[in-house]
Motif scaffolding. Sequence first.
Motif, PDB file in Angstrom:
ATOM      1  N   VAL A  19      76.110  88.856  44.779  1.00  0.00           N
ATOM      2  CA  VAL A  19      75.746  87.811  45.743  1.00  0.00           C
ATOM      3  C   VAL A  19      76.501  86.523  45.408  1.00  0.00           C
ATOM      4  O   VAL A  19      76.557  86.106  44.244  1.00  0.00           O
ATOM      5  CB  VAL A  19      74.222  87.562  45.745  1.00  0.00           C
ATOM      6  CG1 VAL A  19      73.867  86.348  46.601  1.00  0.00           C
ATOM      7  CG2 VAL A  19      73.487  88.798  46.248  1.00  0.00           C
ATOM      8  N   GLY A  21      76.936  82.391  46.928  1.00  0.00           N
ATOM      9  CA  GLY A  21      76.307  81.408  47.802  1.00  0.00           C
ATOM     10  C   GLY A  21      76.796  80.003  47.516  1.00  0.00           C
ATOM     11  O   GLY A  21      77.308  79.710  46.431  1.00  0.00           O
ATOM     12  N   GLN A  34      73.561  80.020  52.279  1.00  0.00           N
ATOM     13  CA  GLN A  34      74.599  80.891  52.824  1.00  0.00           C
ATOM     14  C   GLN A  34      74.878  82.064  51.885  1.00  0.00           C
ATOM     15  O   GLN A  34      76.030  82.479  51.702  1.00  0.00           O
ATOM     16  CB  GLN A  34      75.894  80.118  53.118  1.00  0.00           C
ATOM     17  CG  GLN A  34      75.742  79.020  54.153  1.00  0.00           C
ATOM     18  CD  GLN A  34      77.062  78.340  54.481  1.00  0.00           C
ATOM     19  OE1 GLN A  34      78.123  78.956  54.478  1.00  0.00           O
ATOM     20  NE2 GLN A  34      76.990  77.044  54.769  1.00  0.00           N
ATOM     21  N   LYS A  35      73.826  82.614  51.287  1.00  0.00           N
ATOM     22  CA  LYS A  35      73.986  83.735  50.351  1.00  0.00           C
ATOM     23  C   LYS A  35      74.542  84.951  51.079  1.00  0.00           C
ATOM     24  O   LYS A  35      74.096  85.285  52.177  1.00  0.00           O
ATOM     25  CB  LYS A  35      72.642  84.102  49.721  1.00  0.00           C
ATOM     26  CG  LYS A  35      72.093  83.037  48.808  1.00  0.00           C
ATOM     27  CD  LYS A  35      70.766  83.501  48.233  1.00  0.00           C
ATOM     28  CE  LYS A  35      70.086  82.391  47.459  1.00  0.00           C
ATOM     29  NZ  LYS A  35      68.824  82.858  46.872  1.00  0.00           N
ATOM     30  N   GLN A  36      75.508  85.599  50.432  1.00  0.00           N
ATOM     31  CA  GLN A  36      76.139  86.782  51.011  1.00  0.00           C
ATOM     32  C   GLN A  36      76.420  87.797  49.909  1.00  0.00           C
ATOM     33  O   GLN A  36      76.933  87.442  48.851  1.00  0.00           O
ATOM     34  CB  GLN A  36      77.471  86.400  51.668  1.00  0.00           C
ATOM     35  CG  GLN A  36      77.324  85.347  52.765  1.00  0.00           C
ATOM     36  CD  GLN A  36      78.665  84.841  53.216  1.00  0.00           C
ATOM     37  OE1 GLN A  36      79.505  85.606  53.685  1.00  0.00           O
ATOM     38  NE2 GLN A  36      78.890  83.542  53.066  1.00  0.00           N
ATOM     39  N   MET A  37      76.098  89.055  50.190  1.00  0.00           N
ATOM     40  CA  MET A  37      76.424  90.145  49.272  1.00  0.00           C
ATOM     41  C   MET A  37      77.850  90.586  49.558  1.00  0.00           C
ATOM     42  O   MET A  37      78.191  90.907  50.694  1.00  0.00           O
ATOM     43  CB  MET A  37      75.453  91.315  49.478  1.00  0.00           C
ATOM     44  CG  MET A  37      75.811  92.560  48.688  1.00  0.00           C
ATOM     45  SD  MET A  37      75.468  92.454  46.931  1.00  0.00           S
ATOM     46  CE  MET A  37      73.685  92.625  46.930  1.00  0.00           C
ATOM     47  N   ALA A  38      78.673  90.586  48.511  1.00  0.00           N
ATOM     48  CA  ALA A  38      80.059  91.008  48.682  1.00  0.00           C
ATOM     49  C   ALA A  38      80.127  92.512  48.913  1.00  0.00           C
ATOM     50  O   ALA A  38      79.462  93.288  48.228  1.00  0.00           O
ATOM     51  CB  ALA A  38      80.875  90.617  47.461  1.00  0.00           C
ATOM     52  N   THR A  39      80.907  92.887  49.914  1.00  0.00           N
ATOM     53  CA  THR A  39      81.184  94.302  50.195  1.00  0.00           C
ATOM     54  C   THR A  39      82.693  94.463  50.087  1.00  0.00           C
ATOM     55  O   THR A  39      83.278  94.010  49.110  1.00  0.00           O
ATOM     56  CB  THR A  39      80.652  94.696  51.585  1.00  0.00           C
ATOM     57  OG1 THR A  39      81.272  93.861  52.562  1.00  0.00           O
ATOM     58  CG2 THR A  39      79.138  94.544  51.665  1.00  0.00           C
ATOM     59  N   ASN A  41      84.589  93.107  52.418  1.00  0.00           N
ATOM     60  CA  ASN A  41      85.101  92.023  53.258  1.00  0.00           C
ATOM     61  C   ASN A  41      85.202  90.717  52.483  1.00  0.00           C
ATOM     62  O   ASN A  41      84.498  90.502  51.498  1.00  0.00           O
ATOM     63  CB  ASN A  41      84.182  91.804  54.459  1.00  0.00           C
ATOM     64  CG  ASN A  41      84.112  93.018  55.359  1.00  0.00           C
ATOM     65  OD1 ASN A  41      85.097  93.724  55.528  1.00  0.00           O
ATOM     66  ND2 ASN A  41      82.950  93.266  55.921  1.00  0.00           N
ATOM     67  N   LEU A  43      84.518  86.664  52.141  1.00  0.00           N
ATOM     68  CA  LEU A  43      83.340  85.849  52.461  1.00  0.00           C
ATOM     69  C   LEU A  43      83.786  84.446  52.830  1.00  0.00           C
ATOM     70  O   LEU A  43      84.785  83.945  52.305  1.00  0.00           O
ATOM     71  CB  LEU A  43      82.397  85.782  51.259  1.00  0.00           C
ATOM     72  CG  LEU A  43      81.895  87.102  50.684  1.00  0.00           C
ATOM     73  CD1 LEU A  43      81.024  86.852  49.459  1.00  0.00           C
ATOM     74  CD2 LEU A  43      81.136  87.890  51.727  1.00  0.00           C
ATOM     75  N   SER A  44      83.034  83.782  53.712  1.00  0.00           N
ATOM     76  CA  SER A  44      83.354  82.398  54.042  1.00  0.00           C
ATOM     77  C   SER A  44      82.106  81.535  53.971  1.00  0.00           C
ATOM     78  O   SER A  44      81.004  81.985  54.278  1.00  0.00           O
ATOM     79  CB  SER A  44      84.016  82.289  55.415  1.00  0.00           C
ATOM     80  OG  SER A  44      83.092  82.537  56.437  1.00  0.00           O
ATOM     81  N   PHE A  45      82.320  80.303  53.552  1.00  0.00           N
ATOM     82  CA  PHE A  45      81.255  79.311  53.431  1.00  0.00           C
ATOM     83  C   PHE A  45      81.732  78.049  54.137  1.00  0.00           C
ATOM     84  O   PHE A  45      82.749  77.471  53.771  1.00  0.00           O
ATOM     85  CB  PHE A  45      80.964  79.020  51.950  1.00  0.00           C
ATOM     86  CG  PHE A  45      80.592  80.248  51.175  1.00  0.00           C
ATOM     87  CD1 PHE A  45      79.277  80.682  51.148  1.00  0.00           C
ATOM     88  CD2 PHE A  45      81.550  80.985  50.503  1.00  0.00           C
ATOM     89  CE1 PHE A  45      78.922  81.830  50.448  1.00  0.00           C
ATOM     90  CE2 PHE A  45      81.210  82.134  49.805  1.00  0.00           C
ATOM     91  CZ  PHE A  45      79.894  82.555  49.777  1.00  0.00           C
TER      92      PHE A  45
END
Length: 146
Positions: A19, A21, A34-39, A41, A43-45
């Motif tokens: 994760v 953020g 804006q927490k996002q789990m990396a896959t 793809n 990520l953008s913030f």
Amino acid sequence: MDSEITLQIMLIKPTPKVVFGLQKGSGSNYETIQKQMATSNDLSFTFSVKVKGDKSIDAFPKFAGSFVQGPADSKFVYIDIGKTAGQFDTIWSRRLKVPLSGISWKDIDALSGNSILQAIVPGTGKDGGPNCATVKPFTGWHLKQV
């Protein structure tokens, strides 16, 4: 001149299953948004910062706001990673420091209603884990049309 500009950090190929953020606030009084789990793809913030100063006096703009960290002469933004971002089922506990240095008055003057300043940074470090500390290599902030 006091205004706000929109910035975007693009994290390229971040370490999967971790994760990431954006840190809002500082010291012990902060939250990760804006927490996002990396896959597989990127990520953008996207966020706003306040611009202060007078371009007829100050060589570079001064930045402030809830996302801005650091001393007056070396401001930056944190990306929280793993446990630091609230993910407790990971071995990673890091932060990535993205400098605001290099943003000039010329860059700010070039912004319009359909543009932002974007920094593209590597998401994985040399050790194969999430990139951390001050981002290297850092190519700076660039105008992007949205």
